[in-house]
Scaffold this motif. Structure first.
Motif, mmCIF file in Angstrom:
data_model
loop_
_atom_site.group_PDB
_atom_site.id
_atom_site.type_symbol
_atom_site.label_atom_id
_atom_site.label_comp_id
_atom_site.label_asym_id
_atom_site.label_seq_id
_atom_site.Cartn_x
_atom_site.Cartn_y
_atom_site.Cartn_z
ATOM 1 N N GLU A 96 0.821 -1.218 0.000
ATOM 2 C CA GLU A 96 0.000 0.000 0.000
ATOM 3 C C GLU A 96 0.856 1.270 0.000
ATOM 4 N N ASN A 97 0.540 2.155 -0.934
ATOM 5 C CA ASN A 97 1.164 3.472 -1.066
ATOM 6 C C ASN A 97 2.656 3.450 -1.399
ATOM 7 N N VAL A 98 3.182 2.377 -1.951
ATOM 8 C CA VAL A 98 4.598 2.332 -2.319
ATOM 9 C C VAL A 98 4.769 2.802 -3.759
ATOM 10 N N VAL A 99 5.761 3.657 -3.951
ATOM 11 C CA VAL A 99 6.092 4.165 -5.279
ATOM 12 C C VAL A 99 7.581 3.904 -5.516
ATOM 13 N N VAL A 100 7.927 3.491 -6.740
ATOM 14 C CA VAL A 100 9.323 3.288 -7.124
ATOM 15 C C VAL A 100 9.751 4.522 -7.916
ATOM 16 N N HIS A 101 10.782 5.201 -7.438
ATOM 17 C CA HIS A 101 11.258 6.439 -8.061
ATOM 18 C C HIS A 101 12.674 6.268 -8.582
ATOM 19 N N GLY A 102 13.005 7.084 -9.578
ATOM 20 C CA GLY A 102 14.399 7.332 -9.912
ATOM 21 C C GLY A 102 14.857 8.406 -8.932
ATOM 22 N N ARG A 124 7.362 5.136 0.578
ATOM 23 C CA ARG A 124 5.960 5.063 0.991
ATOM 24 C C ARG A 124 5.362 6.455 0.849
ATOM 25 N N LYS A 125 4.303 6.603 0.041
ATOM 26 C CA LYS A 125 3.653 7.903 -0.136
ATOM 27 C C LYS A 125 3.208 8.448 1.210
ATOM 28 N N GLY A 126 3.453 9.728 1.415
ATOM 29 C CA GLY A 126 3.049 10.366 2.657
ATOM 30 C C GLY A 126 4.063 10.240 3.772
ATOM 31 N N SER A 127 5.095 9.439 3.563
ATOM 32 C CA SER A 127 6.119 9.260 4.580
ATOM 33 C C SER A 127 7.020 10.480 4.609
ATOM 34 N N GLN A 128 7.483 10.830 5.799
ATOM 35 C CA GLN A 128 8.406 11.954 5.922
ATOM 36 C C GLN A 128 9.846 11.542 5.612
ATOM 37 N N TYR A 129 10.076 10.249 5.381
ATOM 38 C CA TYR A 129 11.413 9.740 5.104
ATOM 39 C C TYR A 129 11.633 9.640 3.602
ATOM 40 N N GLY A 130 12.882 9.666 3.190
ATOM 41 C CA GLY A 130 13.221 9.623 1.770
ATOM 42 C C GLY A 130 12.840 8.324 1.096
ATOM 43 N N GLY A 131 12.986 7.232 1.741
ATOM 44 C CA GLY A 131 12.656 5.941 1.169
ATOM 45 C C GLY A 131 12.966 4.852 2.172
ATOM 46 N N PHE A 132 12.295 3.716 2.032
ATOM 47 C CA PHE A 132 12.585 2.616 2.956
ATOM 48 C C PHE A 132 13.587 1.648 2.360
ATOM 49 N N ALA A 133 13.807 1.737 1.031
ATOM 50 C CA ALA A 133 14.795 0.868 0.384
ATOM 51 C C ALA A 133 15.349 1.569 -0.847
ATOM 52 N N TYR A 134 16.642 1.323 -1.095
ATOM 53 C CA TYR A 134 17.324 1.815 -2.284
ATOM 54 C C TYR A 134 17.887 0.594 -2.999
ATOM 55 N N LEU A 187 13.271 -7.871 5.167
ATOM 56 C CA LEU A 187 13.896 -6.608 5.585
ATOM 57 C C LEU A 187 13.103 -5.415 5.055
ATOM 58 N N ALA A 188 12.644 -5.509 3.818
ATOM 59 C CA ALA A 188 11.870 -4.422 3.232
ATOM 60 C C ALA A 188 10.585 -4.194 4.018
ATOM 61 N N GLU A 189 9.972 -5.283 4.462
ATOM 62 C CA GLU A 189 8.738 -5.142 5.242
ATOM 63 C C GLU A 189 9.001 -4.442 6.573
ATOM 64 N N LEU A 190 10.107 -4.783 7.219
ATOM 65 C CA LEU A 190 10.478 -4.086 8.459
ATOM 66 C C LEU A 190 10.704 -2.606 8.216
ATOM 67 N N ALA A 191 11.434 -2.294 7.158
ATOM 68 C CA ALA A 191 11.746 -0.887 6.841
ATOM 69 C C ALA A 191 10.472 -0.140 6.444
ATOM 70 N N TYR A 192 9.609 -0.791 5.694
ATOM 71 C CA TYR A 192 8.324 -0.203 5.261
ATOM 72 C C TYR A 192 7.473 0.139 6.489
ATOM 73 N N ASP A 193 7.366 -0.833 7.409
ATOM 74 C CA ASP A 193 6.552 -0.620 8.623
ATOM 75 C C ASP A 193 7.111 0.509 9.476
ATOM 76 N N ALA A 194 8.427 0.709 9.438
ATOM 77 C CA ALA A 194 9.071 1.756 10.261
ATOM 78 C C ALA A 194 8.938 3.142 9.638
ATOM 79 N N THR A 195 8.496 3.203 8.384
ATOM 80 C CA THR A 195 8.351 4.519 7.749
ATOM 81 C C THR A 195 6.886 4.852 7.598
#
Length: 195
Positions: A96-102, A124-134, A187-195
């Motif tokens: 939910e609300n994940v976007v892949v950006h350049g 994650r859209k709406g997150s104040q963080y830059g991204g949960f994964a690169y 790991l991505a799920e943990l990072a996603y949940d934390a953002t």
């Protein structure tokens, strides 16, 4: 200075018989001043036709905008675990609300397309963080917005931990098979949940 590592696949006899490989491996004089582009064509295993090296990726790369498709496909052509990397993007990009950006380079100006040649940012859209994964398409490396912990070491034994750089992004894994794909998704799920 930028160097490119190239991997050749074939039997020893095929590699010994290749004039291209012999030419590349011949010692040259001095240093390399400029990179030379060379056409690279391989036989598609399911067809008698010659196709460009990006044959492994059919259709669109999940989550990647149209403007970045060709660039990401070209990078995936060098990734021996391209399918697992695409599976990672498909799964993590479907949350939910994940976007892949350049990325926006320092010289980026309004109206210019994003740069997909370095890495992809899963945010994650709406997150104040830059991204949960690169995620780096050419190598399969994924860096997460996580800090080292016992939980992460148990969850992803093949992850490794950075000691420098941003302290929030210290956990990485190389997606190279189904096992590391599952660990990367955890790991991505943990990072996603934390953002």
């Amino acid at each position: 200075m930028k160097l490119t590592y190239v991997c050749f696949e074939g039997t020893p006899e095929e590699l010994d018989a290749s004039t291209l490989i012999r030419g590349i491996l011949q010692p040259g004089s001095g240093t390399v001043d400029a990179a030379r582009r060379a056409a690279l064509v391989v036989d598609h295993p399911d067809s008698a036709e010659d196709v460009d090296f990006g044959w492994r990726i059919e259709g669109d790369v999940p989550g990647v905008a149209e403007e970045g498709q060709d660039t990401v496909k070209a990078q995936l052509a060098f990734n021996p675990a391209a399918q697992q990397f695409v599976d990672f993007l498909a799964k993590a990009g479907s949350w939910e609300n994940v976007v892949v950006h350049g990325i926006k380079r320092k010289t980026w100006q309004a109206g210019e397309p994003l740069d997909y040649s370095g890495y992809l940012r899963l945010r994650r859209k709406g997150s104040q963080y830059g991204g949960f994964a690169y995620a780096f398409a050419s190598t399969g490396l994924v860096n997460f917005r996580l800090r080292r912990s016992d939980q992460i070491e148990k969850l992803a034994p093949q992850a490794y931990f950075l000691t420098a750089g941003n302290p929030e992004y210290r956990v990485s894994i190389l997606v190279r098979d189904e096992d590391t794909l599952e660990q990367a998704l955890a790991l991505a799920e943990l990072a996603y949940d934390a953002t």
